[in-house]
Design a protein around this motif. Structure first.
Motif, PDB file in Angstrom:
ATOM      1  N   UNK A  11       0.850  -1.184   0.000  1.00 65.62           N
ATOM      2  CA  UNK A  11       0.000   0.000   0.000  1.00 65.62           C
ATOM      3  C   UNK A  11       0.888   1.236   0.000  1.00 65.62           C
ATOM      4  N   UNK A  12       0.563   2.203  -0.843  1.00 62.07           N
ATOM      5  CA  UNK A  12       1.345   3.433  -0.903  1.00 62.07           C
ATOM      6  C   UNK A  12       1.084   4.222   0.378  1.00 62.07           C
ATOM      7  N   UNK A  13       2.158   4.471   1.125  1.00 60.04           N
ATOM      8  CA  UNK A  13       1.977   5.088   2.448  1.00 60.04           C
ATOM      9  C   UNK A  13       1.508   6.530   2.354  1.00 60.04           C
ATOM     10  N   UNK A  14       1.763   7.188   1.220  1.00 64.82           N
ATOM     11  CA  UNK A  14       1.354   8.593   1.082  1.00 64.82           C
ATOM     12  C   UNK A  14      -0.022   8.739   0.447  1.00 64.82           C
ATOM     13  N   UNK A  15      -0.708   7.632   0.237  1.00 66.95           N
ATOM     14  CA  UNK A  15      -2.039   7.650  -0.368  1.00 66.95           C
ATOM     15  C   UNK A  15      -3.085   7.385   0.720  1.00 66.95           C
ATOM     16  N   UNK A  16      -4.057   8.277   0.836  1.00 65.84           N
ATOM     17  CA  UNK A  16      -5.070   8.180   1.884  1.00 65.84           C
ATOM     18  C   UNK A  16      -6.412   7.804   1.251  1.00 65.84           C
ATOM     19  N   UNK A  51     -16.770  -3.131  -0.188  1.00 64.07           N
ATOM     20  CA  UNK A  51     -16.049  -3.798   0.909  1.00 64.07           C
ATOM     21  C   UNK A  51     -15.105  -4.864   0.358  1.00 64.07           C
ATOM     22  N   UNK A  52     -15.604  -5.666  -0.577  1.00 61.60           N
ATOM     23  CA  UNK A  52     -14.758  -6.706  -1.178  1.00 61.60           C
ATOM     24  C   UNK A  52     -13.633  -6.087  -2.000  1.00 61.60           C
ATOM     25  N   UNK A  53     -13.951  -5.024  -2.685  1.00 57.63           N
ATOM     26  CA  UNK A  53     -12.978  -4.359  -3.556  1.00 57.63           C
ATOM     27  C   UNK A  53     -11.788  -3.843  -2.755  1.00 57.63           C
ATOM     28  N   UNK A  54     -12.053  -3.118  -1.692  1.00 58.03           N
ATOM     29  CA  UNK A  54     -10.969  -2.541  -0.906  1.00 58.03           C
ATOM     30  C   UNK A  54     -10.186  -3.615  -0.161  1.00 58.03           C
ATOM     31  N   UNK A  55     -10.872  -4.666   0.260  1.00 52.35           N
ATOM     32  CA  UNK A  55     -10.160  -5.761   0.936  1.00 52.35           C
ATOM     33  C   UNK A  55      -9.158  -6.412  -0.008  1.00 52.35           C
ATOM     34  N   UNK A  56      -9.598  -6.699  -1.234  1.00 55.69           N
ATOM     35  CA  UNK A  56      -8.700  -7.327  -2.205  1.00 55.69           C
ATOM     36  C   UNK A  56      -7.587  -6.390  -2.643  1.00 55.69           C
ATOM     37  N   UNK A  57      -7.857  -5.084  -2.624  1.00 56.99           N
ATOM     38  CA  UNK A  57      -6.826  -4.106  -2.980  1.00 56.99           C
ATOM     39  C   UNK A  57      -5.844  -3.877  -1.845  1.00 56.99           C
ATOM     40  N   UNK A  58      -6.137  -4.435  -0.676  1.00 55.17           N
ATOM     41  CA  UNK A  58      -5.224  -4.310   0.453  1.00 55.17           C
ATOM     42  C   UNK A  58      -5.257  -2.977   1.147  1.00 55.17           C
ATOM     43  N   UNK A  59      -6.384  -2.252   1.040  1.00 50.47           N
ATOM     44  CA  UNK A  59      -6.483  -0.955   1.703  1.00 50.47           C
ATOM     45  C   UNK A  59      -7.593  -0.996   2.755  1.00 50.47           C
ATOM     46  N   UNK A  60      -7.420  -0.166   3.770  1.00 48.71           N
ATOM     47  CA  UNK A  60      -8.419  -0.043   4.828  1.00 48.71           C
ATOM     48  C   UNK A  60      -8.899   1.406   4.855  1.00 48.71           C
ATOM     49  N   UNK A 111      -9.018  -0.650  -9.306  1.00 50.49           N
ATOM     50  CA  UNK A 111      -8.961   0.312  -8.203  1.00 50.49           C
ATOM     51  C   UNK A 111      -7.527   0.784  -7.986  1.00 50.49           C
ATOM     52  N   UNK A 112      -6.602  -0.161  -7.981  1.00 55.43           N
ATOM     53  CA  UNK A 112      -5.198   0.168  -7.753  1.00 55.43           C
ATOM     54  C   UNK A 112      -4.660   1.078  -8.841  1.00 55.43           C
ATOM     55  N   UNK A 113      -4.973   0.765 -10.088  1.00 59.24           N
ATOM     56  CA  UNK A 113      -4.410   1.537 -11.181  1.00 59.24           C
ATOM     57  C   UNK A 113      -5.079   2.894 -11.331  1.00 59.24           C
ATOM     58  N   UNK A 114      -6.381   2.959 -11.098  1.00 60.98           N
ATOM     59  CA  UNK A 114      -7.038   4.265 -11.084  1.00 60.98           C
ATOM     60  C   UNK A 114      -6.426   5.139  -9.989  1.00 60.98           C
ATOM     61  N   UNK A 115      -6.313   4.570  -8.808  1.00 60.19           N
ATOM     62  CA  UNK A 115      -5.835   5.339  -7.650  1.00 60.19           C
ATOM     63  C   UNK A 115      -4.410   5.819  -7.858  1.00 60.19           C
ATOM     64  N   UNK A 116      -3.654   5.106  -8.673  1.00 64.32           N
ATOM     65  CA  UNK A 116      -2.267   5.463  -8.917  1.00 64.32           C
ATOM     66  C   UNK A 116      -2.056   6.752  -9.673  1.00 64.32           C
ATOM     67  N   UNK A 117      -3.147   7.454 -10.061  1.00 62.34           N
ATOM     68  CA  UNK A 117      -2.974   8.769 -10.682  1.00 62.34           C
ATOM     69  C   UNK A 117      -2.559   9.804  -9.659  1.00 62.34           C
ATOM     70  N   UNK A 118      -2.667   9.488  -8.370  1.00 63.39           N
ATOM     71  CA  UNK A 118      -2.233  10.408  -7.328  1.00 63.39           C
ATOM     72  C   UNK A 118      -1.177   9.715  -6.469  1.00 63.39           C
ATOM     73  N   UNK A 119      -0.551  10.479  -5.564  1.00 65.83           N
ATOM     74  CA  UNK A 119       0.481   9.956  -4.665  1.00 65.83           C
ATOM     75  C   UNK A 119       1.597   9.275  -5.448  1.00 65.83           C
ATOM     76  N   UNK A 120       2.058   9.939  -6.506  1.00 70.05           N
ATOM     77  CA  UNK A 120       3.120   9.382  -7.341  1.00 70.05           C
ATOM     78  C   UNK A 120       4.483   9.850  -6.848  1.00 70.05           C
ATOM     79  N   UNK A 121       5.452   8.929  -6.929  1.00 62.45           N
ATOM     80  CA  UNK A 121       6.850   9.238  -6.602  1.00 62.45           C
ATOM     81  C   UNK A 121       6.988   9.913  -5.237  1.00 62.45           C
ATOM     82  N   UNK A 122       6.242   9.417  -4.247  1.00 57.24           N
ATOM     83  CA  UNK A 122       6.380   9.908  -2.878  1.00 57.24           C
ATOM     84  C   UNK A 122       5.496  11.070  -2.508  1.00 57.24           C
ATOM     85  N   UNK A 123       4.758  11.635  -3.465  1.00 57.63           N
ATOM     86  CA  UNK A 123       3.873  12.759  -3.162  1.00 57.63           C
ATOM     87  C   UNK A 123       2.644  12.273  -2.387  1.00 57.63           C
ATOM     88  N   UNK A 124       2.005  13.201  -1.697  1.00 58.74           N
ATOM     89  CA  UNK A 124       0.775  12.888  -0.970  1.00 58.74           C
ATOM     90  C   UNK A 124      -0.409  12.873  -1.937  1.00 58.74           C
TER      91      UNK A 124
END
Length: 479
Positions: A218-223, A358-367, A329-342
């Motif tokens: 999980x990208x630590x700078x992505x909320x 609920x199933x989507x976020x669980x499989x994506x490994x995010x809470x 979900x992972x690839x869409x979300x990857x448009x932000x928090x790139x290269x260490x940015x928030x």
């Protein structure tokens, strides 16, 4: 502790200078892991999540090898091939390649469908060093005799897993089989699954495998937030988030929804452009140019844009429609928090979507943080802080209408549209309206922003700076 530099990894000094001019001096993990092997001419299999820096990880060794090879470009026989799954990604790779190639005296050409092939054929006939291509158009040009893969020294597959998702693997295999077996091959992907393994087994020679992070990392700078909204408040919440300062990308499941939501945001006074598969290549490029330039602060896109699109300082990704599966979900979300940015990722969830999300976020490994909201909930200001701005939608340039011609063109009963009302209205300021519950007031939206935007009326855009009109609708359709 000594910081690794591109030079210590073996990148030639002239290419390091090009990177330094762009304030790129410290390699990302995927670059640091793969460059020693790729620069040495090894076949490389690299896995790194979206935004990890994979593009430079393959462009640097590509340019270094071609510059030192001593061979020359010849008509219809490119020396290197980069395959990408989408037109946008191909253009983006070529943009990153251009300064590196120029420093080494190399040339490149993009090859993809959706545009007239004449210029592509002409460039190939003159001879280019690097072809950055989508599989379909490249196969067409090969069949026409416009280009041959027989001279390819380096072959690169970017976003290989997305190639598989889009059904391109048969085409990719046919193209790879036409490149010389002794050439170097590099494959980069966000995931290394069975479909990618087929390509590795068939075409790569003793590849070195580098994984910069685990697939579940999980990208630590992505909320991550999930906002539980009622059906009839969905659009109002979306408008409030998109009106926050900074760039945002809004994802939808369908082309129709992308067009509709872009129109609704413009109707509310938020300059937005769309990016979806029904648009011409010129329209898609205009959309991206407007988003890059800041003319449009919001890009509304289908999953065609989830891979490869990189725009600096995208602070907010909004899943207006939750994706079907977790990889999207992972690839869409990857448009932000790139290269260490928030960055912040928001999923708008309706009652009927609770189990799926609920199933989507669980499989994506995010809470994610889950909150039930409407457009006045204070958590919206915490997620996307700052004063909301409604400078006005992007307006399509149309011929001036004759004076006094503001009525319906076809008469009230003829199904015509009152085009005098279809232009984005100027902002009426950001004065806060009082809140009945005592919370700080919210900025006042332009007249008609709620009911008009939710109705989804207005002239549809063809994309880019071509624009959307702001009109109040006749019926109430929920967003």
């Amino acid at each position: 502790m000594t910081t690794t530099s591109f030079g210590t990894l073996g990148v030639p000094a002239d290419l390091c200078a090009v990177l330094a001019q762009r304030d790129i001096t410290i390699p990302t993990p995927i670059q640091a892991a793969t460059l020693p092997d790729s620069l040495a001419g090894r076949d490389v299999l690299g896995r790194g999540r979206t935004g990890s820096g994979k593009t430079y990880a393959f462009l640097l060794p590509l340019v270094a090898r071609l510059a030192s090879a001593g061979t020359r470009r010849t008509p219809k026989r490119p020396r290197a091939l980069i395959l990408a799954p989408t037109r946008e990604l191909a253009l983006q790779i070529d943009e990153a390649l251009a300064p590196l190639a120029a420093s080494a005296g190399l040339t490149s050409r993009t090859v993809f469908g959706g545009v007239n092939q004449k210029q592509q054929v002409a460039a190939l006939a003159r001879g280019v060093d690097v072809v950055v291509a989508c599989p379909g158009r490249l196969e067409d040009l090969i069949a026409q005799g416009a280009v041959s893969m027989a001279g390819v020294e380096v072959t690169i597959l970017d976003e290989a897993d997305h190639m598989a998702d889009l059904g391109f693997l048969p085409s990719v295999r046919r193209l790879l089989s036409q490149t010389p077996k002794q050439g170097q091959r590099m494959l980069f992907s966000a995931t290394l699954d069975k479909a990618v393994g087929v390509l590795v087994d068939q075409f790569m020679h003793d590849p070195v495998v580098h994984e910069a992070d685990s697939p579940e990392a999980v990208v630590s700078t992505m909320h991550h937030h999930v906002l539980h909204v009622a059906d009839d408040r969905h659009l109002d919440v979306l408008i409030d988030l998109a009106a926050a300062p900074g760039r945002s990308v809004v994802f939808t499941r369908t082309k129709h929804r992308a067009k509709k939501i872009a129109r609704q945001l413009n109707a509310a006074g938020i300059p937005a452009v769309e990016l979806q598969g029904n648009m011409s290549q010129n329209a898609r490029e205009r959309s991206m140019a407007a988003f890059h330039a800041g003319t449009a602060q919001t890009l509304v896109a289908t999953d065609v844009a989830a891979r490869g699109i990189h725009v600096d300082d995208v602070g907010l990704v909004i899943h207006a429609d939750p994706p079907v599966e977790h990889k999207a979900y992972t690839h869409r979300s990857g448009r932000t928090a790139r290269a260490g940015a928030e960055g912040t990722v928001v999923t708008l969830m309706l009652d009927a979507q609770r189990n799926d999300v609920r199933d989507l976020t669980r499989k994506a490994g995010v809470k994610p943080t889950v909150t039930r909201v409407d457009e006045r909930h204070p958590v919206l200001r915490e997620i996307a802080p700052g004063e909301r701005s409604f400078p006005g939608g992007i307006v399509k340039e149309e011929p001036q209408q004759p004076q006094g011609g503001g009525g319906r063109r076809r008469g009230a009963g003829g199904g015509g549209r009152d085009r005098s009302a279809e232009r984005a209205q100027p902002s009426r300021g950001n004065a806060a309206r009082p809140a009945a519950d005592g919370r700080p007031g919210r900025p006042q939206r332009p007249a008609g922003a709620r009911s008009g935007a939710r109705a989804g009326a207005g002239q549809a855009s063809s994309g880019g700076a071509a624009a959307f009109s702001a009109a109040t609708g006749r019926g109430r359709r929920r967003g």
